[in-house]
Design a protein around this motif. Structure first.
Motif, mmCIF file in Angstrom:
data_model
loop_
_atom_site.group_PDB
_atom_site.id
_atom_site.type_symbol
_atom_site.label_atom_id
_atom_site.label_comp_id
_atom_site.label_asym_id
_atom_site.label_seq_id
_atom_site.Cartn_x
_atom_site.Cartn_y
_atom_site.Cartn_z
ATOM 1 N N ASN A 1 0.786 -1.240 0.000
ATOM 2 C CA ASN A 1 0.000 0.000 0.000
ATOM 3 C C ASN A 1 0.810 1.278 0.000
ATOM 4 O O ASN A 1 0.322 2.303 -0.457
ATOM 5 N N VAL A 2 2.001 1.272 0.549
ATOM 6 C CA VAL A 2 2.730 2.511 0.784
ATOM 7 C C VAL A 2 3.693 2.782 -0.360
ATOM 8 O O VAL A 2 4.637 2.014 -0.605
ATOM 9 N N ASP A 3 3.470 3.875 -1.058
ATOM 10 C CA ASP A 3 4.311 4.223 -2.204
ATOM 11 C C ASP A 3 5.732 4.583 -1.798
ATOM 12 O O ASP A 3 6.660 4.465 -2.602
ATOM 13 N N LEU A 4 5.914 5.028 -0.551
ATOM 14 C CA LEU A 4 7.231 5.477 -0.106
ATOM 15 C C LEU A 4 8.240 4.341 0.006
ATOM 16 O O LEU A 4 9.436 4.594 0.135
ATOM 17 N N LEU A 5 7.780 3.108 -0.066
ATOM 18 C CA LEU A 5 8.668 1.970 0.171
ATOM 19 C C LEU A 5 9.258 1.399 -1.113
ATOM 20 O O LEU A 5 9.835 0.320 -1.096
ATOM 21 N N GLY A 6 9.139 2.101 -2.228
ATOM 22 C CA GLY A 6 9.775 1.648 -3.457
ATOM 23 C C GLY A 6 8.851 1.720 -4.652
ATOM 24 O O GLY A 6 7.710 2.178 -4.562
ATOM 25 N N ASP A 7 9.380 1.265 -5.816
ATOM 26 C CA ASP A 7 8.558 1.257 -7.027
ATOM 27 C C ASP A 7 7.538 0.131 -6.950
ATOM 28 O O ASP A 7 7.655 -0.795 -6.138
ATOM 29 N N GLN A 8 6.536 0.195 -7.825
ATOM 30 C CA GLN A 8 5.393 -0.698 -7.720
ATOM 31 C C GLN A 8 5.799 -2.166 -7.817
ATOM 32 O O GLN A 8 5.364 -2.997 -7.018
ATOM 33 N N ALA A 9 6.627 -2.509 -8.810
ATOM 34 C CA ALA A 9 6.995 -3.914 -9.009
ATOM 35 C C ALA A 9 7.765 -4.460 -7.809
ATOM 36 O O ALA A 9 7.498 -5.575 -7.332
ATOM 37 N N THR A 10 8.706 -3.670 -7.314
ATOM 38 C CA THR A 10 9.507 -4.115 -6.168
ATOM 39 C C THR A 10 8.629 -4.263 -4.929
ATOM 40 O O THR A 10 8.767 -5.234 -4.174
ATOM 41 N N LYS A 11 7.750 -3.292 -4.740
ATOM 42 C CA LYS A 11 6.883 -3.340 -3.567
ATOM 43 C C LYS A 11 6.001 -4.583 -3.575
ATOM 44 O O LYS A 11 5.867 -5.272 -2.563
ATOM 45 N N GLU A 12 5.377 -4.882 -4.714
ATOM 46 C CA GLU A 12 4.482 -6.029 -4.777
ATOM 47 C C GLU A 12 5.241 -7.337 -4.582
ATOM 48 O O GLU A 12 4.751 -8.263 -3.927
ATOM 49 N N SER A 13 6.445 -7.393 -5.135
ATOM 50 C CA SER A 13 7.252 -8.598 -4.951
ATOM 51 C C SER A 13 7.603 -8.810 -3.479
ATOM 52 O O SER A 13 7.472 -9.922 -2.950
ATOM 53 N N CYS A 14 8.006 -7.715 -2.815
ATOM 54 C CA CYS A 14 8.332 -7.814 -1.386
ATOM 55 C C CYS A 14 7.080 -8.151 -0.573
ATOM 56 O O CYS A 14 7.150 -8.955 0.373
ATOM 57 N N ALA A 15 5.960 -7.549 -0.932
ATOM 58 C CA ALA A 15 4.725 -7.797 -0.186
ATOM 59 C C ALA A 15 4.346 -9.267 -0.237
ATOM 60 O O ALA A 15 4.000 -9.879 0.785
ATOM 61 N N ILE A 16 4.406 -9.846 -1.443
ATOM 62 C CA ILE A 16 4.047 -11.251 -1.583
ATOM 63 C C ILE A 16 5.002 -12.139 -0.787
ATOM 64 O O ILE A 16 4.588 -13.094 -0.120
ATOM 65 N N GLN A 17 6.299 -11.807 -0.827
ATOM 66 C CA GLN A 17 7.272 -12.604 -0.072
ATOM 67 C C GLN A 17 6.990 -12.539 1.425
ATOM 68 O O GLN A 17 7.023 -13.564 2.119
ATOM 69 N N TYR A 18 6.732 -11.346 1.928
ATOM 70 C CA TYR A 18 6.451 -11.205 3.360
ATOM 71 C C TYR A 18 5.196 -11.989 3.746
ATOM 72 O O TYR A 18 5.162 -12.678 4.778
ATOM 73 N N LEU A 19 4.147 -11.881 2.933
ATOM 74 C CA LEU A 19 2.898 -12.555 3.271
ATOM 75 C C LEU A 19 3.040 -14.075 3.181
ATOM 76 O O LEU A 19 2.455 -14.815 3.984
ATOM 77 N N GLN A 20 3.828 -14.556 2.228
ATOM 78 C CA GLN A 20 4.066 -15.994 2.147
ATOM 79 C C GLN A 20 4.833 -16.491 3.365
ATOM 80 O O GLN A 20 4.528 -17.558 3.914
ATOM 81 N N LYS A 21 5.807 -15.712 3.827
ATOM 82 C CA LYS A 21 6.535 -16.080 5.049
ATOM 83 C C LYS A 21 5.616 -16.036 6.262
ATOM 84 O O LYS A 21 5.746 -16.860 7.174
ATOM 85 N N SER A 22 4.702 -15.066 6.266
ATOM 86 C CA SER A 22 3.740 -14.983 7.369
ATOM 87 C C SER A 22 2.872 -16.231 7.413
ATOM 88 O O SER A 22 2.600 -16.785 8.489
#
Length: 1318
Positions: free
Chosen positions: A252-273
């Protein structure tokens, strides 16, 4: 207070064979007549059981024996109280409250605690009682009262052993209330405390990280979350939740990087969760949102389905599924999903909007209009104006269609009415049915279990409204989405339940019982509802400030549960697509609203111990005693006001660490249809006992108790207009301190004030209580608590040697570094509105103004006396600069730039609004919150902004003049423009504030010019208390400058520690001031609380209409260049610049009893509120004793008492440390050394400083108070004690501070001329 019936000591031998009764399986409270008994061993065990064990006493696992003992004790107490007709000592009820609290029987606990409160005049001395009462209020989500109770515990006993639990709960409640600064402070105080707690340190750290996220401080939140992940042996549930939050932030937060990088990181974090917690439906939902955003439709569907399978069938999940179906051009499936969403949450704005869009795309405008209308009625709707415009467009299209064209047209989708009746997908009905069955089974075995305090922070699906707060048109919302029974009114619903009485499940039976109770009450008194301001609190969409808490299944604490509520249907403000509405997490064990017990709120005693007489029914927390309300009427429940202001919620709600956190709710007190709602009877199995606990006073209770209280009984207002209830009368009296029964409290006249308390037992006066039967009752002999401050037979007239003698041999339990008022003084309270109220034509009084023509006028002594007169809250001295020939040009922007162009300026970014109004950013409603963003710049840069702002204004005026030249009615045009401007959007302006002019080298000419002023308004003078501090407090005993453009605002406030202030307008523009007398600050404090604001710390701009309705007088005037505004002690004020101008200001402290008294009162109030006092009143009092001769008896006695109190504390603490073998190291003080404050809790620390060994070796001297030092290290092994003053020196100062007669003072300063002859 004295016993009014059976005594504690006579209690011992009166219980009989309760064990046999229990073994026989007889229900509690239904035994045969006979005496009951507790053995000596049982009484001894019970003496150690009180509220302090709540959360640490597990009765459900290994505590069966203790639970049996508690049940037996409750039964014995109830029987004996019943036998004695309630005429027992108050301590009986306190203990009964503790036992019921430990048994989690909250209705009985509340009733017993309130009975104790009504009988015990000095209830505030009992910290265990206050703590227990706070826990009960907390359970019922009465945050306003819980906060007050917990604050009083910390005030009367700073070393309270459960302080960590209190700080944790305060942090959570302030977080829900969006008071983030206070929340963070209490979380940090809980974190440094080494005492045991129901949450671990990593869980508290998680709350701090989530608090940063809630405030949109995303980088700080990310850093805190990542730091948590590095913790060794991090519990799996904490890890899963941290990863979940990081994933959602990256999505959700644009300040944390570009869209592609953010979504990739988000999915990784949620999969680890999900690896850490595969059963987290919330994480599956978030993962589905991420897949949907990158176009992985199939993966998104799978994730959403997993979310539903994990009992997360929430409105947001179904709304997101609908969006996916709509994107895949499957309108019927999308329709079905949206219908599921709005049936789960009737006020789900995003689902209604998406459903409207779907109908519109299928060319069904009539259905689209209905959906859009439903969306606009939702509080969560953030784009009402856009929807309203769209509705108008569709209506216009319908009007232009040929008649009958819609009827002849084939519909692609069923109408909204038809869709509402379609079968719901099997996965929803089966899941919801399973949840309801599981919940009923759970409640059957755990009827009193409360949700626990956990890390859950995501809103839950919407709960039903309480029946007595629902209009007939809203009753449909009560039906289950799976069943969709449509009942036209509560009466019909009640009739249906009565018809099926024999076939109801336990939940429905409870609902029937409560509906019948409500129906009877409605017949008897048609005003028995929550105060009408509460109505919206449980509407289908909740305010953003209550939308931070989520739900899961169990809590972190291993022992007894500690509840924090959560809230519903939150939409994150960072969501860019209204269709992608953030799901508020659902629950595995559905929790309903908690409702304060009916008979608890109708009993004949005040609802809560903290209430004070209100002036109108719409003030928060109205609760009047029979003595203070006309005709004996009483308000039934404390009002939890609805706050509808938008607040930052830019973070995902936290799905709580799943297997160990029960669902949390931020709903206020309600819901009769709760599965865990309490029975209307406090002692449901014993009506007689219930009536005794309630007291017979309610027999005479009249109807209309919830109506607005427009007039107050005069007796309750005796001396209410004097000040805050904090200073004991003996402080300002000319006699030595009196006994507790003789004392009165200045200021607030509340039910805690001895002079208005009508002591009653069962509604009868004390004179009738002696006629009761002298039944021998076995009261548990409680282990005596040490007094907060040892009671000593010394007064201000005792010399230091007598004080020292009285302090000998006192143990450390009586110590406290934080109380400077009398030992027997209750915690401070805000004053009630002065009585009688002013008539409406007196609410806009003329401002006291003095016009000066010469220097002689400025130095005329009556001018000083006029300004410091407490009857004059403000004085405007006009023409001062001209009379004294002050060179105001020294403070002009041009001169400031030439002198120090790189000097720092604090900048506040604000919205330009009319001075007498304050609108939300959208311009749709008036609010009290007045937020501004802080930044910094230099004088040179702000001067450029100030000049460009002026030039831009000139250009705009010229353009406006050209545009409207053809109009003859310029006044009408101006009015129209102001109307449009008032509705927003508002222009952004910048206010340069708090510019420090204390450096006498940089600002020598400016400071020298101010020495021309009369002595009483100078920055430094012998008669200014702040000049005796011995060190600098920026902005108080130094000059500060303000650089303004039109609209620059100084929000509402009182000066620090209620000191007077001086403000001179440099010009060239004017300023408009609004002023309220000191006696009304309690009313403004109530308004701030009602608007979810902190009176001391938040930024607020009062609504003048609210003040007018509350009969609060407001002085309003214009300050022109050269005018000096004198703000008297305690006066509330707020200011807005009319033109471009600069102002200079500072504080002064007149040497008067009124000023000192108000300063000490605010010092104590700050302490209660956990706010740092900028003026160290203890340090100042000792300096005054050294430097000043006092002839005013009242001022002398107040100062002398403060000295005696601190001397006692220093002596007692010193003796205790020496006895414990703790070495005291001499440290001393240097010249101009500031007073010391605790680095943890920010209270003032005087004489004995507790410094860590590391800090001492590094000579950084990070100071702790004694209480915080002991929390970090119980035996103080890690601390060094440094001594600032020799005890002999303090004793000498104390003895030498004596009252000087006015005659001697005159001789000293004006010696007579002697005739020496020729």
């Amino acid at each position: 207070m004295k016993s009014c019936g059976v005594s504690l000591a006579a209690a011992a031998p009166a219980f009989s064979d309760e064990e046999k009764k229990m073994a026989a399986g007889k229900p509690r409270g239904k035994t045969k007549e006979g005496t009951l008994s507790l053995t000596a061993e049982e009484r001894e065990e019970l003496s150690g059981l009180d509220s302090l064990l709540f959360g640490f006493l597990n009765l459900h696992e290994n505590g069966a024996k203790t639970e049996t003992l508690l049940l037996k004790a409750v039964c014995c107490y109830e029987s004996l109280i019943l036998k004695a007709e309630g005429k027992v000592e108050s301590e009986f009820f306190c203990q009964l409250g503790h036992f019921n609290l430990l048994l989690e029987d909250y209705p009985k606990a509340l009733s017993a605690y309130q009975r104790y409160y009504s009988l015990q005049s000095d209830y505030w001395k009992n910290a265990a009682f206050l703590y227990g009462l706070g826990l009960v209020y907390f359970y019922y989500n009465a945050f306003h009262w819980a906060i007050k109770a917990f604050q009083e515990v910390l005030y009367v006993e700073p070393s309270f052993c459960r302080a960590k639990e209190i700080h944790l709960r305060l942090g959570l409640m302030f977080k829900v209330n969006t008071d983030y600064e206070s929340s963070l402070k209490h979380f940090q105080l809980a974190l440094i405390d080494s005492n045991p707690c129901t949450l671990s340190s990593v869980e508290i750290q998680f709350h701090i990280a989530h608090l940063y996220e809630t405030q949109r401080m995303y980088h700080s939140a990310k850093e805190a979350y990542e730091q948590l992940l590095q913790t060794e042996n991090l519990p799996a549930q904490v890890k899963a939740t941290v990863l979940q939050q990081l994933g959602w932030m990256h999505h959700n937060v644009d300040l944390l990087g570009d869209q592609a990088t953010k979504e990739s990181c988000a999915i990784q974090y949620l999969q680890k969760s999900l690896e850490a917690d595969p059963n987290s439906g919330q994480s599956w939902y978030f993962l589905g949102r991420c897949y949907s955003s990158i176009g992985k439709v199939q993966d998104a569907f799978i994730s959403y389905r997993q979310s539903i399978d994990k009992s997360e069938a929430s409105a947001d999940t179904w709304c997101s599924i609908g969006v996916l179906y709509q994107q895949q051009n499957q309108p019927m499936d999308a329709l079905q999903a949206y219908i599921c969403a709005v049936q789960l949450d009737h006020g789900h704005a995003a689902a209604w909007m998406d459903l409207g869009t779907l109908y519109e795309s299928c060319n069904q405008p009539q259905d689209a209009i209905k959906c859009y209308l439903n969306a606009t009625r939702s509080k969560s709707c953030s784009n009402t104006s856009m929807l309203t415009g769209r509705i108008k467009v569709l209506q216009a299209q319908l009007c232009n269609l040929p008649q009958g064209s819609l009827q002849n047209k084939t519909k692609l989708l069923p109408s909204i009415e038809e869709a509402w009746s379609l079968p719901i997908p099997a996965e929803l009905t089966s899941r919801q049915g399973a949840m309801n069955t599981a919940q009923q089974a759970y409640k059957a075995h755990h009827p009193n279990t409360e949700p626990v305090l956990g890390l859950n922070e995501t809103p839950i699906s919407q709960q039903p409204l309480p029946v007595h707060m629902i209009t007939y048109s809203e009753v449909d919302d009560l039906s289950s989405p799976a069943k969709r029974k449509r009942i036209s009114s509560p009466a019909k619903y009640l009739e249906q339940l009565r018809t099926d009485r024999d076939h109801l499940n336990p939940t429905q039976k409870l609902m029937l019982q409560q509906l019948e109770s409500q129906f009877v009450l409605m017949q008897q008194q048609n005003t028995f509802t929550l105060p009408h301001n509460c109505t919206n609190l449980t509407s289908r969409t909740e305010e953003p400030w209550r939308k931070q808490l989520s739900n899961s299944t169990q809590g972190f604490n291993k022992g007894q549960n500690s509840h924090l509520p959560g809230s519903n249907d939150e939409q994150p403000s960072f969501s860019t697509d209204p269709a992608l509405y953030l799901q508020a997490a659902s629950t595995n064990i559905q929790t309903s609203h908690r409702m304060l017990p009916t008979s608890s709120v109708t009993q004949g005693i005040a609802f809560n111990h903290l209430s004070h007489t209100a002036t109108s029914g719409d003030q928060q927390g109205i609760c009047c005693t029979k003595e203070s309300t006309p005709s004996g009427n009483r308000s039934f429940v404390p009002e939890i006001s609805s706050h509808t202001e938008d607040t930052p919620n830019g973070c995902a709600g936290v799905k709580g660490l799943s297997n160990r956190v029960q669902q949390l709710m931020a709903e206020p007190i309600c819901s009769p249809n709760s599965t865990d709602s309490t029975s209307p009877n406090l002692i449901s199995d014993n009506p007689q006992m219930s009536s005794l606990l309630i007291g017979k006073a309610n027999e005479n209770m009249m109807t209309g108790a919830c109506d607005k209280v427009s007039s107050i009984h005069p007796e309750s207002h005796t001396k209410t207009n004097k000040s805050v209830a904090s200073l004991h009368s003996s402080i300002i009296s000319t006699t030595a301190p009196k006994s507790a029964n003789q004392t009165t409290t200045l200021g607030v006249t509340s039910i805690s004030s001895p002079h208005i308390r009508l002591q009653t037992v069962n509604g009868k006066g004390l004179e009738n209580s002696n006629s009761s039967k002298n039944t021998s009752l076995p009261m548990i002999s409680r282990k005596p608590d040490s007094p907060i401050i040892p009671s000593m037979s010394v007064s201000i007239y005792s010399n230091s040697a007598e004080v020292l003698k009285a302090c000998r041999n006192l143990d450390k339990n009586g110590l406290s570094n934080s109380h400077n008022l009398l030992d027997k003084c209750p915690p401070p309270r805000p004053p009630t509105s002065p009585y009688p109220p002013l008539p409406k034509d007196k609410l806009n009084p003329p401002t006291p103004s003095i016009y000066l023509e010469s220097k002689r006028d400025a130095f005329f002594p009556p001018l000083h006396q006029f300004c410091i007169n407490p009857k004059n809250p403000v004085t405007v001295i006009r023409g001062l600069a001209g009379a004294l020939k002050l060179d105001l040009g020294l403070f002009s922007t041009k001169t400031l730039v030439e002198a120090n162009n790189e000097h720092t300026v604090e900048v506040r970014t604000q919205l330009l609004q009319p001075a007498d109004e304050n609108w939300d950013p959208t311009g749709t409603k008036k609010i009290w919150r007045c937020e501004s963003n802080r930044s910094h710049t230099t004088i040179a840069k702000y001067a450029q902004y100030q000049a460009s702002s002026f030039q831009e204004s000139l250009r705009e005026e010229n353009e406006k003049r050209m545009q409207h030249r053809e109009y003859s009615d310029n006044e009408s045009t101006s009015s129209d423009n102001s109307g449009r401007r008032r509705k927003g959007p508002f222009k952004t302006i910048k206010f340069g504030t708090n510019i420090d002019l204390s450096d006498d080298k940089k600002w020598k000419l400016q400071l020298l010019e101010l020495t021309k002023l009369p002595a009483f308004v100078r920055v430094v003078s012998a008669g200014n208390l702040l000049s005796h501090l011995g060190h600098t407090i920026l902005g108080m005993n130094t000059v500060q400058l303000y650089m303004k453009v039109p609209g620059s605002r100084t929000p509402g406030h009182q000066e620090n520690n209620n000191f007077c202030s001086v403000n001179i307008n440099i010009g060239p523009g004017d300023c408009e001031w609004f002023v309220v007398p000191e006696g009304y600050w309690g009313v403004l404090n109530d308004f701030c609380e009602k608007n979810n604001l902190n009176f001391l710390m938040s930024s607020w701009w009062p609504n003048l209409e609210d003040l007018y309705e509350a009969n609060v007088p407001v002085y309003r005037f214009i300050q022109r260049p050269g005018d000096l505004v004198w703000i008297n002690a305690g006066t509330v004020h707020w200011v807005q610049a009319v033109g471009w101008c600069n102002n200079i200001a500072w504080n002064v402290g007149p040497l008067t009893a009124s000023q000192y008294k108000l300063a000490v009162e605010r010092y104590e109030w700050n302490k209660l509120q956990s706010v740092k006092s900028l003026v160290p009143m203890v340090h100042l009092s000792w300096n005054m004793a050294r430097n000043i001769k006092v002839s005013d008896p009242k001022l002398f006695e107040m100062i002398k008492y403060c000295l005696m109190k601190i001397l006692k504390q220093c002596l007692t603490l010193r003796e205790a440390l020496i006895t414990a073998g703790k070495e005291i190291t001499w440290h001393g003080r240097t010249n101009d050394e500031p007073a010391h404050y605790c680095s943890i809790c920010e209270v003032e620390v005087f004489d004995l400083l507790f410094v860590t060994n590391e800090s001492n070796s590094q000579k950084t001297y990070i100071v702790h108070c004694q209480d915080c030092a002991r929390k970090a290290s119980g035996n103080l092994d890690n601390f060094v004690v440094l001594e600032e003053y020799k005890i002999e020196d303090l004793m000498q100062v104390y003895d030498q501070f004596t009252l000087v007669s006015e005659f001697i003072m005159l001789l000293q300063y004006h010696p007579p001329l002697l005739d020496t002859g020729p």
